[in-house]
Design a protein around this motif. Structure first.
Motif, short mmCIF file in Angstrom:
data_model
loop_
_atom_site.label_atom_id
_atom_site.label_comp_id
_atom_site.label_asym_id
_atom_site.label_seq_id
_atom_site.Cartn_x
_atom_site.Cartn_y
_atom_site.Cartn_z
N ALA A 35 24.22 -11.30 -16.50
CA ALA A 35 24.74 -12.54 -17.04
C ALA A 35 25.20 -12.36 -18.42
CB ALA A 35 23.35 -13.41 -17.12
N LEU A 36 24.73 -11.31 -19.23
CA LEU A 36 25.23 -11.06 -20.43
C LEU A 36 26.85 -10.95 -20.66
CD1 LEU A 36 22.43 -8.93 -22.15
CD2 LEU A 36 23.30 -11.36 -22.89
N PRO A 37 27.20 -9.99 -19.75
CA PRO A 37 28.99 -10.02 -19.84
C PRO A 37 29.71 -11.08 -19.28
CG PRO A 37 28.04 -8.38 -18.16
CD PRO A 37 26.97 -9.28 -18.88
N ARG A 38 29.21 -12.02 -18.72
CA ARG A 38 29.41 -13.26 -18.30
C ARG A 38 29.29 -14.44 -19.11
NH1 ARG A 38 27.99 -10.11 -14.09
NH2 ARG A 38 29.36 -9.89 -12.34
N ASP A 39 28.74 -14.31 -20.17
CA ASP A 39 28.37 -15.50 -20.96
C ASP A 39 29.38 -15.72 -22.07
OD1 ASP A 39 26.26 -17.68 -21.82
OD2 ASP A 39 26.40 -16.69 -23.62
N LEU A 197 26.66 -15.68 -10.93
CA LEU A 197 27.16 -14.68 -9.96
C LEU A 197 27.34 -15.57 -8.62
CD1 LEU A 197 24.62 -11.79 -10.08
CD2 LEU A 197 26.92 -11.65 -10.34
N PRO A 198 28.10 -15.27 -7.80
CA PRO A 198 28.17 -15.93 -6.33
C PRO A 198 26.80 -15.65 -5.73
CG PRO A 198 29.63 -14.01 -6.44
CD PRO A 198 29.04 -14.26 -7.71
N LEU A 199 26.58 -16.76 -4.86
CA LEU A 199 25.31 -16.53 -4.18
C LEU A 199 25.12 -15.50 -3.36
CD1 LEU A 199 24.98 -20.34 -2.57
CD2 LEU A 199 23.53 -19.08 -4.36
#
Length: 225
Positions: A35-39, A197-199
């Motif tokens: 999650a961090l590099p996508r926030d 992320l996608p499911l």
């Protein structure tokens, strides 16, 4: 946001709680890493910190001026270059540690916020997963009860009303399982949004939990009588 920081402070204890296995704690850490590099908030804070670090030291206090001109004498033209370098001593020795520490604290705060968000969604998914498993067990129990009542009715040991009551309880158990499956699917989607992320990718990360028992990552469908 006090509850968020309180939850983050409790995360190490929660990771050691009997309800959270070592594998679940490992997967939670992996989800936070994803999650961090996508926030966006965390990335902005990280970029501000890196930009501030780049201005530290002598490079941040040096300024340069480069120019070129032509000078000629007796009809001859020759190039003339100049390079002016200045060093701002006040800028060099200025204490930037408070500003740097503030940016570092901002990065850490964003990291905590991401972890709290992901952990909250992960715990809700675990709760929905356990509820779906309990509901599935309830359907199995009610199916066995109905079959037993039907067998008793064939030999005169149960009345038609008792068989109908058992069938009604099975119907209610199946409805509870349907609702639990819906809650589990919604919790999985919320977790995917929290991580970014996608499911399909999220299911791949959660798949190791299936080897330890419990319900499948994909909610089970209703069972026949």
């Amino acid at each position: 946001m006090r509850w968020a920081f309180l939850l983050f402070a409790l995360l190490p204890a929660l990771a050691q709680a009997p309800g959270l296995t070592q594998e679940e704690a490992r997967i939670l850490d992996r989800l936070v890493e994803e999650a961090l590099p996508r926030d966006p908030g965390y990335l902005r804070a990280l970029a501000d910190l890196e930009a501030s670090r780049q201005t530290l030291g002598i490079l941040g206090a040096v300024s340069a001026e480069v120019g070129a001109s032509l000078a000629g004498e007796y009809g001859q033209v020759a190039p003339s270059y100049r390079l002016a370098v200045s060093l701002n001593l006040a800028e060099l020795f200025r204490d930037r540690s408070p500003a740097l520490k503030a940016l570092e604290a901002q990065v850490e705060a964003q990291r905590r916020e991401v972890r709290v968000r992901v952990a909250g969604a992960f715990f809700r998914w675990l709760s929905a997963r356990e509820a779906a498993r309990t509901a599935a067990d309830g359907v199995e129990a009610r199916e066995a009860e109905l079959k037993a009542q039907q067998a008793r009715a064939r030999v005169g040991g149960a009345t038609p009303a008792e068989v109908l009551a058992a069938a009604e309880r099975l119907s209610q158990a199946r409805l509870a399982l349907y609702r639990a499956n819906l809650d589990l699917a919604l919790a999985l989607e919320d977790l995917a949004r929290a991580v970014g992320l996608p499911l399909d990718a999220l299911r791949a990360l959660l798949r190791p939990l299936e080897a330890q028992g419990g319900t499948s990552v994909a909610p089970p469908g209703p069972r026949g009588p």
